[in-house]
Write a protein that holds these residues in place. Structure first.
Motif, PDB file in Angstrom:
ATOM      1  N   GLN A 180       0.837  -1.193   0.000  1.00 17.84           N
ATOM      2  CA  GLN A 180       0.000   0.000   0.000  1.00 17.84           C
ATOM      3  C   GLN A 180       0.874   1.246   0.000  1.00 17.84           C
ATOM      4  O   GLN A 180       1.864   1.325   0.730  1.00 17.84           O
ATOM      5  CB  GLN A 180      -0.901   0.004   1.244  1.00 17.84           C
ATOM      6  N   ASP A 181       0.507   2.209  -0.832  1.00 17.04           N
ATOM      7  CA  ASP A 181       1.207   3.491  -0.873  1.00 17.04           C
ATOM      8  C   ASP A 181       0.654   4.352   0.261  1.00 17.04           C
ATOM      9  O   ASP A 181      -0.531   4.679   0.284  1.00 17.04           O
ATOM     10  CB  ASP A 181       0.970   4.157  -2.227  1.00 17.04           C
TER      11      ASP A 181
ATOM     12  N   GLU B  15      -3.052   5.245  -0.399  1.00 19.96           N
ATOM     13  CA  GLU B  15      -3.848   4.408  -1.300  1.00 19.96           C
ATOM     14  C   GLU B  15      -5.021   3.796  -0.532  1.00 19.96           C
ATOM     15  O   GLU B  15      -4.875   3.326   0.599  1.00 19.96           O
ATOM     16  CB  GLU B  15      -2.968   3.302  -1.877  1.00 19.96           C
TER      17      GLU B  15
END
Length: 298
Positions: free
Chosen positions: A93-94, A128
């Protein structure tokens, strides 16, 4: 199909308690030892022959995947060993503006940490969403896993697919939930090693992945209804999609966060184990032995 979802080895930012996300965090020396143990355990102790190896393109994941590949090369010819397919789809996940700040900042207000810009700041980047991660997981399953079933149907005499997917803790959780959601609850079973797992804890919510811990499942053509475990009807809240691409298959879960390969693996003292791995060190074991020898003589 024999399918493994594997988390990468320990990294410098794991040790520091920072949110790495899409930052290209390096493995520690201890993390490299974990990957070596993983590779030997799966390919030699378990005698598995991986036919496909997929990995996030971030170095902590693809270096873990390469450890599997190297161990396969000690047993098989180069033509029989698959290359590591690096995919941006499998990234963690960003975290946006929370990248490389302490884990505690994830749930705290941005104003509590001066390193995190305010959401109204022009430099602020949102993290994200779970929905975006689900889309990535779906793309990966549809583009890389489902075609393997079609290939197996066209070549029935080939070796059964044995697939390793090396990624990151949060994304692996989403990938698992996405895969699980494609199966009717009555077509998912627990293997004998984990029948008592979780005290009826919902299967979609697994405990956090240990570094190099792995989830192990088999997916096979459905010939009869899988015997329902007690948790299926009570705990899983899944949509039964009879027209799913997996509707003709059943899945058995054989291992959750398996880590037998890490038994007796201890961190090297003096900070060496937690230090970032230097690829110029030809022999990690030799490096540690020399360092310990130097420490004992001073």
């Amino acid at each position: 199909m024999h399918l493994f979802f594997i988390r990468h080895g320990e990294t410098e930012h794991n040790v520091a308690g920072l949110l790495a996300g899409v930052s290209d965090s390096r493995l520690t020396n201890h993390g490299v030892l974990q990957t070596q143990r993983l590779g030997r355990y799966l390919t030699t102790h378990r005698n598995l022959r991986f036919t496909q190896i997929y990995a996030s393109d971030l170095q902590r994941a693809f270096m873990t995947a390469e450890a599997l590949q190297r161990n396969l090369l000690t047993r098989l010819s180069g033509e029989e060993v698959p290359g590591v397919v690096k995919l941006e789809l499998l990234r963690e996940q960003d975290f946006g503006s929370l990248e490389l700040v302490p884990w505690t900042s994830r749930s705290a207000q941005h104003t509590l940490n001066p390193r995190v810009p305010n959401s109204e700041d022009t430099s602020f980047r949102p993290q994200e969403t779970t929905e975006a991660m689900v889309k990535r997981a779906d793309l990966f399953l549809n583009d890389f896993i489902l075609p393997l079933f079609a290939s197996a149907e066209d070549a029935r005499d080939t070796v059964q697919e044995c697939v390793a997917v090396v990624s990151h803790g949060l994304f692996l959780s989403v990938l698992w939930q996405t895969l699980l959601g494609k199966f009717s609850t009555r077509n998912v079973a627990l293997g004998p090693n984990i029948e008592g797992w979780g005290n009826n804890r919902p299967l979609e919510y697994l405990p956090p992945w240990t570094n190099t811990g792995f989830l192990e499942v088999t997916i096979q053509k459905r010939t009869a209804e899988v015997v329902t475990q007690p948790w299926n009807d009570r705990s899983l809240i899944l949509t039964e999609i009879e027209q799913s691409a997996f509707s003709g298959y059943s899945m058995t879960v054989h291992g959750i966060n398996s880590k037998d390969h890490l038994l007796d693996l201890k961190r090297t003292r003096g900070g060496l184990g937690s230090a970032p791995y230097d690829a110029k060190q030809q022999s990690l074991d030799g490096f540690f032995k020399r360092s310990e020898s130097n420490s004992s003589s001073t």
